[in-house]
Motif scaffolding. Structure first.
Motif, PDB file in Angstrom:
ATOM      1  N   ARG A  21       0.851  -1.187   0.000  1.00  0.00           N
ATOM      2  CA  ARG A  21       0.000   0.000   0.000  1.00  0.00           C
ATOM      3  C   ARG A  21       0.886   1.235   0.000  1.00  0.00           C
ATOM      4  O   ARG A  21       1.735   1.418   0.866  1.00  0.00           O
ATOM      5  N   THR A  23       1.275   5.352   0.198  1.00  0.00           N
ATOM      6  CA  THR A  23       0.593   6.535   0.700  1.00  0.00           C
ATOM      7  C   THR A  23       1.204   7.765   0.078  1.00  0.00           C
ATOM      8  O   THR A  23       2.171   7.715  -0.662  1.00  0.00           O
ATOM      9  N   GLY A  31      -0.553  -5.249   3.535  1.00  0.00           N
ATOM     10  CA  GLY A  31      -1.961  -5.246   3.898  1.00  0.00           C
ATOM     11  C   GLY A  31      -2.466  -6.611   4.282  1.00  0.00           C
ATOM     12  O   GLY A  31      -3.647  -6.765   4.537  1.00  0.00           O
ATOM     13  N   GLY A  40      -8.932  -2.848   6.197  1.00  0.00           N
ATOM     14  CA  GLY A  40      -8.938  -1.715   7.094  1.00  0.00           C
ATOM     15  C   GLY A  40     -10.301  -1.520   7.729  1.00  0.00           C
ATOM     16  O   GLY A  40     -11.273  -2.187   7.397  1.00  0.00           O
ATOM     17  N   GLN A  45     -10.733   5.382  -0.114  1.00  0.00           N
ATOM     18  CA  GLN A  45      -9.790   5.265  -1.238  1.00  0.00           C
ATOM     19  C   GLN A  45      -9.693   6.628  -1.879  1.00  0.00           C
ATOM     20  O   GLN A  45     -10.672   7.238  -2.277  1.00  0.00           O
ATOM     21  N   GLU A  55      -4.372   5.494  -2.440  1.00  0.00           N
ATOM     22  CA  GLU A  55      -4.466   4.948  -1.095  1.00  0.00           C
ATOM     23  C   GLU A  55      -5.728   4.114  -0.990  1.00  0.00           C
ATOM     24  O   GLU A  55      -6.762   4.457  -1.557  1.00  0.00           O
ATOM     25  N   THR A  56      -5.662   3.005  -0.291  1.00  0.00           N
ATOM     26  CA  THR A  56      -6.847   2.243   0.062  1.00  0.00           C
ATOM     27  C   THR A  56      -6.576   1.494   1.350  1.00  0.00           C
ATOM     28  O   THR A  56      -5.474   0.985   1.565  1.00  0.00           O
ATOM     29  N   PHE A  57      -7.560   1.464   2.232  1.00  0.00           N
ATOM     30  CA  PHE A  57      -7.397   0.834   3.541  1.00  0.00           C
ATOM     31  C   PHE A  57      -8.292  -0.392   3.702  1.00  0.00           C
ATOM     32  O   PHE A  57      -8.518  -0.862   4.813  1.00  0.00           O
ATOM     33  N   THR A  58      -8.822  -0.881   2.571  1.00  0.00           N
ATOM     34  CA  THR A  58      -9.726  -2.032   2.651  1.00  0.00           C
ATOM     35  C   THR A  58      -9.223  -3.189   1.793  1.00  0.00           C
ATOM     36  O   THR A  58      -9.999  -4.069   1.436  1.00  0.00           O
ATOM     37  N   THR A  59      -7.962  -3.193   1.447  1.00  0.00           N
ATOM     38  CA  THR A  59      -7.407  -4.262   0.614  1.00  0.00           C
ATOM     39  C   THR A  59      -7.456  -5.605   1.342  1.00  0.00           C
ATOM     40  O   THR A  59      -7.140  -5.700   2.523  1.00  0.00           O
TER      41      THR A  59
END
Length: 242
Positions: A21, A23, A31, A40, A45, A55-59
């Protein structure tokens, strides 16, 4: 813009940084673990503010040493997020369904060896079994260092344009264009037909040759110096420009 298997993918086994990931600050973090999935807390995103990295926090990633599937993978350049990214143990063997960036809506398949489609076993002969439809844009088939071969009982080309600039069928070759082994060879043109070459032209019929014209005219270079009574010199000079 197609997927570049060298610059846009991480070589090696899929567990090797496949879920990196990126940033805005250039920070990288894993991740997921080596065999499970993680995500996440929020569904966030966005493009980064420094350099445009995604950016993505749900991968989520599931994989092992044989392959992996990732939902929300960010490309190596950080400019594209793949909704679904399927990768084999050979790093460039992959299928990617991209959601944004320069490849928004792309579905890309990269295979280091053969790519085969086999279908129609249960269909009848008259059915349409394989269809490729481009609603807008061009279809390009390229064999960079090989031949393109078509084999079928019948082959039909239908070219229909909506204006005078479309509806063209163009064949270009640097060496030879050969039509052979057919019992009949017919050309039907509604307005004009022309055969021209700066070299030699041969028309051969071992049996009977018929040539018909409402008006038949034969012109040679004999009228190049002095025009004849039919004013064929202008026609002769026009052909010399070909």
């Amino acid at each position: 813009m197609a997927v570049d298997p060298i610059n846009d993918c991480v070589a090696g086994t899929p567990q090797n940084r496949i879920n990196t990931r990126r940033t805005a600050r250039g920070d990288t973090g894993s991740g997921s673990g080596s065999g499970g999935g993680s995500g996440g807390g929020g569904s966030l995103q966005r493009p980064g503010g420094n350099g445009g990295a995604k950016e993505t926090f749900t991968t989520i990633r599931y994989g092992n040493d044989h392959g992996a599937i990732t939902f929300g993978k960010i490309s190596k350049l950080g400019d594209v997020i793949s909704d679904v990214f399927l990768q084999a143990s050979e790093g460039t063997h992959q299928l990617s369904m991209d959601k944004d960036g320069p490849r928004k809506g792309f579905t890309s398949i990269v295979a280091p060896s053969n790519f085969q489609v086999d279908c129609g076993r249960d269909n009848k002969k008259e059915q349409d079994t394989v269809q490729i439809h481009a609603e807008n844009g061009n279809i390009i088939i390229t064999a960079s260092s090989g031949k393109i071969e078509f084999n079928a009982n019948d082959i039909e080309f239908n070219v229909k344009g909506e204006s005078g600039k479309e509806g063209n069928f163009v064949v270009s070759a640097s060496e030879s264009i050969v039509f052979k082994d057919c019992k009949k060879f017919q050309v039907d043109s509604k307005t004009k037909m022309r055969m021209a070459t700066p070299g030699s032209c041969e028309i051969v019929a071992n049996e009977v040759m018929k040539i018909y014209g409402g008006v038949a005219r034969g012109v040679s270079d004999g009228c190049s110096v002095k025009n004849d009574k039919n004013n064929n010199q202008s026609f002769q000079r026009e052909q010399q420009k070909t």
